[in-house]
Design an enzyme around this catalytic site. Structure first.
Site, PDB file in Angstrom:
ATOM      1  CG  HIS A  82      -3.958 -10.575   3.597  1.00 45.17           C
ATOM      2  ND1 HIS A  82      -5.211 -11.100   3.472  1.00 45.17           N
ATOM      3  CD2 HIS A  82      -4.061  -9.262   3.277  1.00 45.17           C
ATOM      4  CE1 HIS A  82      -6.049 -10.144   3.107  1.00 45.17           C
ATOM      5  NE2 HIS A  82      -5.361  -9.021   2.965  1.00 45.17           N
ATOM      6  CG  ASN A 100      -8.919  -7.040   8.019  1.00 43.08           C
ATOM      7  OD1 ASN A 100      -9.080  -8.215   8.317  1.00 43.08           O
ATOM      8  ND2 ASN A 100      -9.790  -6.361   7.306  1.00 43.08           N
ATOM      9  CG  HIS A 137      -1.866  -1.157   1.264  1.00 43.25           C
ATOM     10  ND1 HIS A 137      -3.071  -1.134   0.592  1.00 43.25           N
ATOM     11  CD2 HIS A 137      -1.786  -2.371   1.841  1.00 43.25           C
ATOM     12  CE1 HIS A 137      -3.705  -2.294   0.779  1.00 43.25           C
ATOM     13  NE2 HIS A 137      -2.935  -3.067   1.531  1.00 43.25           N
ATOM     14  CG  LEU A 138       3.300   2.189  -2.945  1.00 42.26           C
ATOM     15  CD1 LEU A 138       3.750   2.291  -4.402  1.00 42.26           C
ATOM     16  CD2 LEU A 138       4.514   2.244  -2.020  1.00 42.26           C
ATOM     17  CG  ASP A 145      -1.445  -6.242   4.005  1.00 45.44           C
ATOM     18  OD1 ASP A 145      -1.665  -5.169   3.394  1.00 45.44           O
ATOM     19  OD2 ASP A 145      -2.285  -6.784   4.741  1.00 45.44           O
ATOM     20  CG  ASN A 175      -6.397   0.151  -0.158  1.00 44.10           C
ATOM     21  OD1 ASN A 175      -5.283   0.186  -0.685  1.00 44.10           O
ATOM     22  ND2 ASN A 175      -6.580  -0.141   1.110  1.00 44.10           N
TER      23      ASN A 175
END
Ligand SMILES: [Zn+2]
Length: 424
Positions: A229, A275, A57-58, A302, A89
């Protein structure tokens, strides 16, 4: 003309020491002249193909206070990565050709790792309508992986249509497996610890039920499914059965699910909120075994940076997620030991193959792309959140002493990390 580098006396994947001459983006043939080359001392170091992260996630566009493509890329390079797949996202969501091209372009401008955007499966991650998968696949970003990660594509009809759609261009749907009706209000793994703390639990079956359903759908359609994951022992059993039945399924596990358990929640420190949640020691043991056997194909981080106000608050209000790029190799070394062939397979070659990144996953040898990382397996280092290249500080490993240090990383013959420091 680009600089020529001579890495002296390095062990490629644990083999006897050799020299690697890096010129014009590739590893030169043995016996080529090293005149004028800048020497990198490889004594005691192990060369691995550059690591590839299928799940990063960047946060750009939208939450540049938590991470940018550039800061996340730098953290990745320092962790030994040469390519990362950026999750969709963001804000706006990466559900159009325009947004995935923006992320792809930002990655090229940063120039520290190859940033391969992942496209959303559904518009706005809302789970209602398929996003423009074809336009994203045809864009400059050439998207091949689609995911609503953070959310599960829980509608089975939409999931089936997405699988049918991407089959045409050998794309893959990466599923965040979580049946939302079973996890409403969940704060941590459902089990003995959640009962003791009085927190609403996230039951293992919410993950396992979706993986089982999706494996059946993928088998029915004949399309590729990737499970994000994986966190429970029961999921491993489902994946084993699906693979035995010939379903085209691959799976990832995160470093934190290989190391940490739900006992961490007893601290109420939100840095351990994630999560899917941290599970039990039985799950951790099963995940390690499945990774070693190859039932779980890859390690993916993740990496989930969060701004301080989203993380340093009460457990119930904290966002789930942890940093991972700069510590992943060390955690894997800690849990699997220095099995370099296995590490290359699980952290570079197989993720490169799943993502279709042809320039990555090559063992540094004559004629191969000079896209590799050098690790000092004897070094031990203490994790200091303030020393992270990420814009966020939410590492669960603060204060821990970990094995293995990245000394240098090369991307197509250009160093992104030298002497353990980012080059730019
Ligand atoms: Zn997820």
């Amino acid at each position: 003309m680009s600089t020529t580098y001579l890495v002296k006396g390095v062990s490629v994947l644990g083999a006897d020491p050799t020299d690697l001459l890096v010129r014009d983006g590739v590893v030169a043939e043995a016996g080529a002249s090293a005149r004028g080359a800048q020497v990198v001392d490889g004594a005691g170091l192990v060369a691995l193909p550059g690591l590839v992260d299928l799940h990063t996630h960047l946060r750009e566009p939208g939450r540049e206070d938590a991470e940018t493509v550039e800061t996340g890329s730098r953290a990745a390079a320092l962790g030994g990565y040469t390519a990362v797949c950026a999750m969709a996202n963001t804000s706006p969501v990466a559900d159009t050709a325009g947004v995935v091209e923006q992320v792809w372009r930002l990655g090229r401008e940063a120039g520290l790792v190859d940033v391969q955007p992942i496209g959303a499966v559904t518009v706005g991650l809302a789970g209602q309508h398929l996003a423009e998968l074809g336009a994203m696949a045809d864009s400059a970003a050439k998207v091949r992986i689609f995911s609503d990660d953070g959310h599960c594509v829980s509608d089975p009809r939409l999931m089936r249509r997405a699988l049918e759609y991407v089959k045409a261009f050998d794309g893959v749907i990466a599923q965040h497996a979580e049946e939302p009706r079973l996890t409403e209000g969940a704060q941590m793994h459902e089990g003995e610890v959640s009962a003791r703390l009085g927190l609403t639990g996230w039951p293992a079956v919410a993950e396992e039920a979706i993986i089982a359903r999706d494996a059946l759908l993928a088998g029915h359609v004949g399309a590729r499914l990737h499970v994000c994951h994986v966190s429970t022992a029961g999921s491993v059993d489902v994946i084993r059965a699906a693979k035995a039945a010939g379903v085209r399924v691959t799976a990832e596990v995160t470093p934190h699910h290989l190391l940490l358990t739900d006992e961490r929640a007893t601290s109420y420190d939100p840095v351990f909120k994630v999560n899917p949640p941290l599970r039990t020691q039985t799950d951790v043991t099963a995940l390690r075994q499945a990774l070693a056997e190859g039932l779980i194909d890859i390690v993916a981080t993740d990496h989930a940076p969060h701004a301080v106000e989203d993380k340093e608050c009460e457990w119930a209000y904290a966002r789930p997620g942890m940093l991972g790029l700069e510590t992943a190799l060390s955690i894997v070394l800690d849990v699997l030991g220095p099995d370099w062939e296995l590490i290359a397979q699980r952290m570079s070659r197989t993720p490169a193959r799943i993502a279709g990144l042809a320039e990555h996953g090559h063992t540094p040898a004559a004629g191969a792309p000079a896209t590799f990382t050098l690790v000092d397996p004897a070094a031990r280092w203490e994790v200091d959140p303030t020393g992270s290249a990420s814009r966020s500080r939410n590492t669960p490993y603060a204060g821990m002493t970990l094995p293995g240090r990245i000394v240098a990383t090369f991307l197509r013959g250009e160093p992104t990390v030298l002497d353990g420091k980012a080059v730019k």
